[in-house]
Write an enzyme that holds these catalytic residues in place. Structure first.
Site, PDB file in Angstrom:
ATOM      1  N   THR A   1      -0.036   0.636   6.669  1.00  0.00           N
ATOM      2  CA  THR A   1       0.155  -0.335   5.594  1.00  0.00           C
ATOM      3  C   THR A   1       0.305  -1.699   6.262  1.00  0.00           C
ATOM      4  O   THR A   1       0.612  -1.788   7.445  1.00  0.00           O
ATOM      5  CB  THR A   1       1.404  -0.023   4.747  1.00  0.00           C
ATOM      6  OG1 THR A   1       2.566  -0.019   5.609  1.00  0.00           O
ATOM      7  CG2 THR A   1       1.302   1.341   4.077  1.00  0.00           C
ATOM      8  N   GLY A   2       0.105  -2.766   5.494  1.00  0.00           N
ATOM      9  CA  GLY A   2       0.208  -4.099   6.068  1.00  0.00           C
ATOM     10  C   GLY A   2      -1.142  -4.774   6.132  1.00  0.00           C
ATOM     11  O   GLY A   2      -2.073  -4.403   5.398  1.00  0.00           O
TER      12      GLY A   2
ATOM     13  N   ARG B   1     -13.187  -8.277  -1.587  1.00  0.00           N
ATOM     14  CA  ARG B   1     -12.547  -8.035  -0.279  1.00  0.00           C
ATOM     15  C   ARG B   1     -12.054  -6.580  -0.221  1.00  0.00           C
ATOM     16  O   ARG B   1     -11.414  -6.087  -1.144  1.00  0.00           O
ATOM     17  CB  ARG B   1     -11.375  -8.986  -0.090  1.00  0.00           C
ATOM     18  CG  ARG B   1     -10.566  -8.784   1.215  1.00  0.00           C
ATOM     19  CD  ARG B   1      -9.374  -7.889   1.007  1.00  0.00           C
ATOM     20  NE  ARG B   1      -8.512  -7.817   2.191  1.00  0.00           N
ATOM     21  CZ  ARG B   1      -7.492  -6.983   2.334  1.00  0.00           C
ATOM     22  NH1 ARG B   1      -7.190  -6.136   1.370  1.00  0.00           N
ATOM     23  NH2 ARG B   1      -6.773  -6.981   3.427  1.00  0.00           N
ATOM     24  N   VAL B   2     -12.374  -5.920   0.865  1.00  0.00           N
ATOM     25  CA  VAL B   2     -11.936  -4.544   1.070  1.00  0.00           C
ATOM     26  C   VAL B   2     -11.010  -4.523   2.286  1.00  0.00           C
ATOM     27  O   VAL B   2     -11.348  -5.083   3.336  1.00  0.00           O
ATOM     28  CB  VAL B   2     -13.152  -3.621   1.290  1.00  0.00           C
ATOM     29  CG1 VAL B   2     -12.717  -2.244   1.762  1.00  0.00           C
ATOM     30  CG2 VAL B   2     -13.963  -3.509  -0.001  1.00  0.00           C
ATOM     31  N   GLY B   3      -9.863  -3.898   2.145  1.00  0.00           N
ATOM     32  CA  GLY B   3      -8.917  -3.815   3.257  1.00  0.00           C
ATOM     33  C   GLY B   3      -9.135  -2.564   4.084  1.00  0.00           C
ATOM     34  O   GLY B   3     -10.204  -1.940   4.060  1.00  0.00           O
ATOM     35  N   ASP B   4      -8.095  -2.169   4.777  1.00  0.00           N
ATOM     36  CA  ASP B   4      -8.192  -0.994   5.660  1.00  0.00           C
ATOM     37  C   ASP B   4      -8.042   0.329   4.910  1.00  0.00           C
ATOM     38  O   ASP B   4      -8.520   1.364   5.383  1.00  0.00           O
ATOM     39  CB  ASP B   4      -7.112  -1.068   6.754  1.00  0.00           C
ATOM     40  CG  ASP B   4      -5.702  -1.130   6.157  1.00  0.00           C
ATOM     41  OD1 ASP B   4      -5.516  -1.810   5.124  1.00  0.00           O
ATOM     42  OD2 ASP B   4      -4.791  -0.502   6.720  1.00  0.00           O
TER      43      ASP B   4
ATOM     44  N   THR C   1       0.874  -1.163   0.000  1.00  0.00           N
ATOM     45  CA  THR C   1       0.000   0.000   0.000  1.00  0.00           C
ATOM     46  C   THR C   1       0.912   1.215   0.000  1.00  0.00           C
ATOM     47  O   THR C   1       2.066   1.097   0.397  1.00  0.00           O
ATOM     48  CB  THR C   1      -0.818   0.012   1.322  1.00  0.00           C
ATOM     49  OG1 THR C   1      -1.636  -1.149   1.371  1.00  0.00           O
ATOM     50  CG2 THR C   1      -1.681   1.235   1.475  1.00  0.00           C
TER      51      THR C   1
ATOM     52  N   GLY D   1      -4.510  -5.486   6.430  1.00  0.00           N
ATOM     53  CA  GLY D   1      -5.637  -4.581   6.608  1.00  0.00           C
ATOM     54  C   GLY D   1      -6.653  -5.037   7.623  1.00  0.00           C
ATOM     55  O   GLY D   1      -7.230  -4.221   8.350  1.00  0.00           O
TER      56      GLY D   1
HETATM   57  N1  GLY Z   1      -3.298  -2.568   3.871  1.00  0.00           N
HETATM   58  C1  GLY Z   1      -3.772  -2.954   2.617  1.00  0.00           C
HETATM   59  C2  GLY Z   1      -4.730  -4.047   2.656  1.00  0.00           C
HETATM   60  O1  GLY Z   1      -4.752  -4.851   3.566  1.00  0.00           O
HETATM   61  O2  GLY Z   1      -5.513  -4.143   1.715  1.00  0.00           O
END
Ligand code: GLY
Length: 373
Positions: free
Chosen positions: A273-274, A250-253, A222, A276
């Site tokens: 980042t990392g 799928r949606v991350g953070d 990210t 999510g």
């Molecule tokens: N931090 C990015 C994700 O997990 O999608």
């Protein structure tokens, strides 16, 4: 605080059999028994731009814009645009690793300190610059978050050009992943020696989970970027192609305001980042900003969030052992007065890299890590 060497740390914990790993993390991260190391960014004052390590050019460009009087959010969005358009960054925008169906789906959020407004898009396909679409959501709607087809329709309405975001290299990486899903399926792993050099899958992208097949790329990658002006106005932005080979939808953070990014003009901005899912479950960026509001330095704020993530992680497949995650998260924080910091859950003894630009120029600095790996 100094980086925690896990071996030394467990040795100390072992001396006191009653001390659980989780307690030891809390004690060490709180700096108990150790001199708290200075993090120079915590003492910085004045305009600054901070980003994840893939954002060296981003911080340089965004800082130049801020110095020229451009709004800090517009500066950050312009800065991350360099990485969104870069085919060699397989964690963001064009060239990002696709979902399990081979389709690149992008997530992004932005937040503007002076107006306390946010905009975001999730699972957006075919648009190179999701951060610019998120900015349009902020500027031209009364909503915060558009997803999927609705986000694409909105981008089309605003004239964003569409293109296939899957580069040959990302497609090769996806095929490599598919070929290695199961030895019993019909997708056979040839060694793809006929891939031209510039299309061969990159394999050293991120720390894959245990059991991840050798030679198959993996990323949570990210880019996060936050900017502050000399007057203390903030803008913040996170943009990503998200977890590689994710379940479609799928949606991350990154597009979740308060998780992958948050900004409060009275206090500061933060991003992540990392992994999510861990950041969502801890409201990471919001938590970091509130830590700064309570008086933590930016570095301390990042560490506090990471300690909570470590202590509250309970899913066995995501743990080395209780209190010790096998995944990574990196936090970034920028205070209203220009103090900045970062910290990572896991990383090398020399610290985890992040990008920053101040009047002293753009550079990579190293942040403390909770677990040395
Ligand atoms: N931090 C990015 C994700 O997990 O999608």
């Amino acid at each position: 605080m100094t980086p925690i060497d896990r071996r030394a740390f467990l040795a100390a914990a072992g001396a006191s059999a009653a001390m659980s790993a989780a307690k030891a993390i809390a004690a060490s991260a709180a700096g108990e028994g150790s001199e708290r190391a200075a993090h120079p960014g915590d003492d910085h004052r004045g305009p600054a731009v901070i980003a994840s390590a893939n954002g060296l050019k981003t911080v340089e460009l965004a800082f130049a814009r801020v110095a020229a009087g451009v709004d800090p959010l517009l500066a950050a969005v312009e800065g991350v645009g360099l990485v969104e358009a870069d085919p060699d960054d397989m964690s963001v925008g064009y060239g990002g690793l696709p979902n399990e169906r081979g389709v690149v789906q992008l997530d992004s959020s932005v937040m503007h300190g002076p107006t306390h407004r946010a905009g975001a898009v999730a699972a957006l396909e075919n648009i190179v610059h999701p951060a610019r679409v998120a900015l349009k959501v902020l500027q031209t709607t009364d909503h915060c978050l558009l997803v999927g087809q609705g986000a694409l329709d909105f981008a089309r309405a605003h004239g964003f050009p569409e293109q296939n975001l899957l580069t040959d290299r990302a497609r090769a990486a996806w095929l490599k992943w598919k070929h290695n899903l199961s030895p019993a399926d019909d997708w056979l792993d040839d060694d793809q020696t006929d891939w031209p050099e510039d299309q061969a899958p990159q394999t050293r992208l991120d720390h894959p989970p245990p059991g991840w097949p050798e030679g198959v790329p993996f990323t949570w990658g990210t880019i996060h970027c936050s900017a502050v002006t000399g007057a203390g106005d903030l803008g913040s932005c996170t943009t990503t192609s998200g977890l590689s080979f994710k379940i479609p939808g799928r949606v991350g953070d990154s597009p979740i305001v308060g998780a992958g990014m948050f900004c409060d003009n009275a206090v500061g901005a933060a991003g992540a980042t990392g992994r999510g899912e861990a950041v969502i479950e801890s409201c990471g960026a919001f938590d970091a900003v509130r830590e700064m509001e309570r008086g933590a330095t930016p570095t301390e704020a990042c560490l506090a969030v990471l300690r909570r993530i470590a202590e509250r992680s309970t899913r066995q497949r995501r743990l080395v052992e209780r209190g010790v995650p096998n995944f990574n998260v990196t936090m970034y924080a920028l205070r209203k007065d220009g103090a900045f910091g970062s910290a990572a859950l896991r990383g090398p003894a020399g610290g985890a890299p992040f990008a920053v630009c101040t009047a002293a120029g753009a550079r990579i600095e190293h942040a403390p890590v909770l677990f040395v790996v």
